[in-house]
Design a protein around this motif. Structure first.
Motif, PDB file in Angstrom:
ATOM      1  N   VAL A 142       1.043  -1.745  -0.020  1.00 14.79           N
ATOM      2  CA  VAL A 142       0.141   0.344   0.047  1.00 14.79           C
ATOM      3  C   VAL A 142       0.719   1.578   0.179  1.00 14.79           C
ATOM      4  O   VAL A 142       0.739   2.193  -0.526  1.00 14.79           O
ATOM      5  N   ALA A 143       1.922   1.339   0.739  1.00 16.93           N
ATOM      6  CA  ALA A 143       2.815   2.231   0.791  1.00 16.93           C
ATOM      7  C   ALA A 143       3.130   2.661  -0.437  1.00 16.93           C
ATOM      8  O   ALA A 143       3.781   3.826  -0.764  1.00 16.93           O
ATOM      9  N   ALA A 144       4.376   1.652  -1.125  1.00 18.54           N
ATOM     10  CA  ALA A 144       4.589   1.720  -2.418  1.00 18.54           C
ATOM     11  C   ALA A 144       3.486   1.713  -3.550  1.00 18.54           C
ATOM     12  O   ALA A 144       4.047   3.224  -4.750  1.00 18.54           O
ATOM     13  N   LEU A 145       2.285   1.851  -3.244  1.00 15.08           N
ATOM     14  CA  LEU A 145       1.323   2.125  -4.641  1.00 15.08           C
ATOM     15  C   LEU A 145       1.242   3.708  -3.946  1.00 15.08           C
ATOM     16  O   LEU A 145       1.095   4.740  -4.856  1.00 15.08           O
ATOM     17  N   ALA A 146       1.081   3.982  -2.895  1.00 17.59           N
ATOM     18  CA  ALA A 146       0.389   5.651  -2.523  1.00 17.59           C
ATOM     19  C   ALA A 146       1.717   6.566  -3.037  1.00 17.59           C
ATOM     20  O   ALA A 146       2.070   7.002  -3.571  1.00 17.59           O
ATOM     21  N   ALA A 147       3.002   5.987  -2.976  1.00 15.71           N
ATOM     22  CA  ALA A 147       4.236   6.752  -3.357  1.00 15.71           C
ATOM     23  C   ALA A 147       4.179   6.586  -4.707  1.00 15.71           C
ATOM     24  O   ALA A 147       4.523   7.557  -5.219  1.00 15.71           O
ATOM     25  N   ASN A 148       3.602   6.080  -5.051  1.00 16.89           N
ATOM     26  CA  ASN A 148       3.516   5.816  -6.880  1.00 16.89           C
ATOM     27  C   ASN A 148       3.271   6.621  -7.455  1.00 16.89           C
ATOM     28  O   ASN A 148       3.168   7.108  -8.833  1.00 16.89           O
ATOM     29  N   TYR A 149       2.083   7.248  -6.503  1.00 20.45           N
ATOM     30  CA  TYR A 149       1.050   8.178  -7.053  1.00 20.45           C
ATOM     31  C   TYR A 149       1.046   9.243  -6.864  1.00 20.45           C
ATOM     32  O   TYR A 149      -0.165  10.663  -6.281  1.00 20.45           O
ATOM     33  N   GLY A 150       2.332   9.764  -5.634  1.00 21.99           N
ATOM     34  CA  GLY A 150       2.222  11.320  -4.942  1.00 21.99           C
ATOM     35  C   GLY A 150       1.856  10.861  -3.962  1.00 21.99           C
ATOM     36  O   GLY A 150       0.971  12.657  -3.181  1.00 21.99           O
ATOM     37  N   LEU A 151       1.386  10.524  -3.070  1.00 22.12           N
ATOM     38  CA  LEU A 151       0.631  10.350  -1.751  1.00 22.12           C
ATOM     39  C   LEU A 151       1.108  10.833  -0.727  1.00 22.12           C
ATOM     40  O   LEU A 151       1.843   9.371  -0.274  1.00 22.12           O
ATOM     41  N   GLU A 152       0.628  10.428   0.827  1.00 19.48           N
ATOM     42  CA  GLU A 152       1.332  10.643   1.225  1.00 19.48           C
ATOM     43  C   GLU A 152       0.578  10.725   2.678  1.00 19.48           C
ATOM     44  O   GLU A 152      -0.798  11.361   2.675  1.00 19.48           O
ATOM     45  N   ARG A 153       0.494   9.541   3.623  1.00 21.08           N
ATOM     46  CA  ARG A 153       0.144  10.069   5.195  1.00 21.08           C
ATOM     47  C   ARG A 153       0.141  10.174   5.702  1.00 21.08           C
ATOM     48  O   ARG A 153       1.247  11.007   6.198  1.00 21.08           O
ATOM     49  N   GLY A 154      -0.737  11.083   7.084  1.00 25.40           N
ATOM     50  CA  GLY A 154      -0.304  11.318   8.101  1.00 25.40           C
ATOM     51  C   GLY A 154      -1.207  11.058   9.084  1.00 25.40           C
ATOM     52  O   GLY A 154      -2.438   9.748   9.123  1.00 25.40           O
ATOM     53  N   GLU A 155      -0.367  11.883  10.511  1.00 28.69           N
ATOM     54  CA  GLU A 155      -1.524  11.328  11.512  1.00 28.69           C
ATOM     55  C   GLU A 155      -1.821  12.060  12.678  1.00 28.69           C
ATOM     56  O   GLU A 155      -0.757  12.275  12.951  1.00 28.69           O
ATOM     57  N   PRO A 156      -2.643  12.940  12.217  1.00 22.35           N
ATOM     58  CA  PRO A 156      -2.181  14.537  12.872  1.00 22.35           C
ATOM     59  C   PRO A 156      -3.134  14.396  14.358  1.00 22.35           C
ATOM     60  O   PRO A 156      -4.159  13.853  14.845  1.00 22.35           O
ATOM     61  N   ALA A 157      -2.957  15.472  14.838  1.00 19.11           N
ATOM     62  CA  ALA A 157      -3.207  15.651  16.701  1.00 19.11           C
ATOM     63  C   ALA A 157      -4.980  14.874  16.987  1.00 19.11           C
ATOM     64  O   ALA A 157      -5.565  15.324  17.824  1.00 19.11           O
ATOM     65  N   TRP A 158      -5.638  16.180  15.121  1.00 19.09           N
ATOM     66  CA  TRP A 158      -7.224  16.127  15.203  1.00 19.09           C
ATOM     67  C   TRP A 158      -7.732  14.489  15.338  1.00 19.09           C
ATOM     68  O   TRP A 158      -8.861  14.284  14.990  1.00 19.09           O
ATOM     69  N   LEU A 159      -7.434  13.874  14.623  1.00 19.43           N
ATOM     70  CA  LEU A 159      -7.705  12.922  14.001  1.00 19.43           C
ATOM     71  C   LEU A 159      -8.664  11.653  14.683  1.00 19.43           C
ATOM     72  O   LEU A 159     -10.136  11.456  15.045  1.00 19.43           O
ATOM     73  N   PRO A 160      -7.596  11.704  16.434  1.00 12.68           N
ATOM     74  CA  PRO A 160      -8.798  10.705  17.597  1.00 12.68           C
ATOM     75  C   PRO A 160      -9.904  11.471  17.990  1.00 12.68           C
ATOM     76  O   PRO A 160     -11.581  11.025  18.280  1.00 12.68           O
ATOM     77  N   ASP A 161      -9.768  12.612  17.615  1.00 14.82           N
ATOM     78  CA  ASP A 161     -11.355  14.112  18.250  1.00 14.82           C
ATOM     79  C   ASP A 161     -12.266  13.360  16.859  1.00 14.82           C
ATOM     80  O   ASP A 161     -13.229  13.338  17.756  1.00 14.82           O
ATOM     81  N   ILE A 162     -12.180  13.609  15.961  1.00 15.24           N
ATOM     82  CA  ILE A 162     -13.514  13.260  14.870  1.00 15.24           C
ATOM     83  C   ILE A 162     -13.175  11.817  15.395  1.00 15.24           C
ATOM     84  O   ILE A 162     -14.612  11.520  15.170  1.00 15.24           O
TER      85      ILE A 162
END
Length: 173
Positions: A142-162
């Motif tokens: 999945v990470a390799a596929l995402a990188a291939n398309y210029g996508l980056e994942r993130g874990e922002p501090a606001w995610l648990p609240d949402i």
């Protein structure tokens, strides 16, 4: 006299048509309506059904902008420091290079149309959904596929609240 290039062929997609993939129960689905090949690469359009509790994890695009139109239910959006819940008829832009997430913010299924400019990201959605339909995906793949398309994942501090406020079911990491 300037030369005019021919327009792309006329593409018609009737209601219910287009390749539809629902990868796993509770996950956001994909209904491919217009591919880059249909628009000379200008845009692609994908419809996303959002079951109750569905969440698209925070990520950013380095190559394209997204424009979303909610057509059913309520969908929450967080882009950078801005958060909004939109009902049917609401529009939002999600600019490239800004982390964003989307979720079903209501208690009924929701749906939105995603316009992607320039086209190309629709191929990531298709390849990603194929990984999901064949069982739990290998995260390195999945990470390799995402990188291939210029996508980056993130874990922002606001995610648990949402997740907590909307009772969301995050997809596997």
């Amino acid at each position: 006299m300037r030369s005019i290039s021919p327009p792309p062929p006329l593409t018609i997609v009737k209601p219910g048509e287009g390749l539809a993939i629902d990868p796993t129960p509770g996950s956001v689905g994909f209904a491919f309506k217009l591919w880059g090949a249909d628009t000379g690469g200008a845009v692609s359009m994908v419809e996303h059904p959002f079951p109750v509790g569905a969440l698209v994890l925070p990520h950013l695009h380095t190559r394209e902008d997204e424009y979303s139109i909610v057509t059913e239910g309520e969908i929450g959006f967080r882009s950078g420091d801005r958060e909004v819940v939109l009902g049917a008829g609401g529009y939002i832009t999600k600019p490239r290079n800004e982390i964003h997430a989307m979720w079903n913010a209501g208690d009924v299924p929701a749906r939105m149309i995603e316009v992607i400019s320039p086209a190309g990201l629709e191929h990531f959605f298709k390849e990603f959904s194929e990984l999901l339909t064949s069982g739990p995906p290998d995260m390195a793949e999945v990470a390799a596929l995402a990188a291939n398309y210029g996508l980056e994942r993130g874990e922002p501090a606001w995610l648990p609240d949402i997740i907590s406020r909307y009772g969301l079911t995050p997809p596997p990491p």
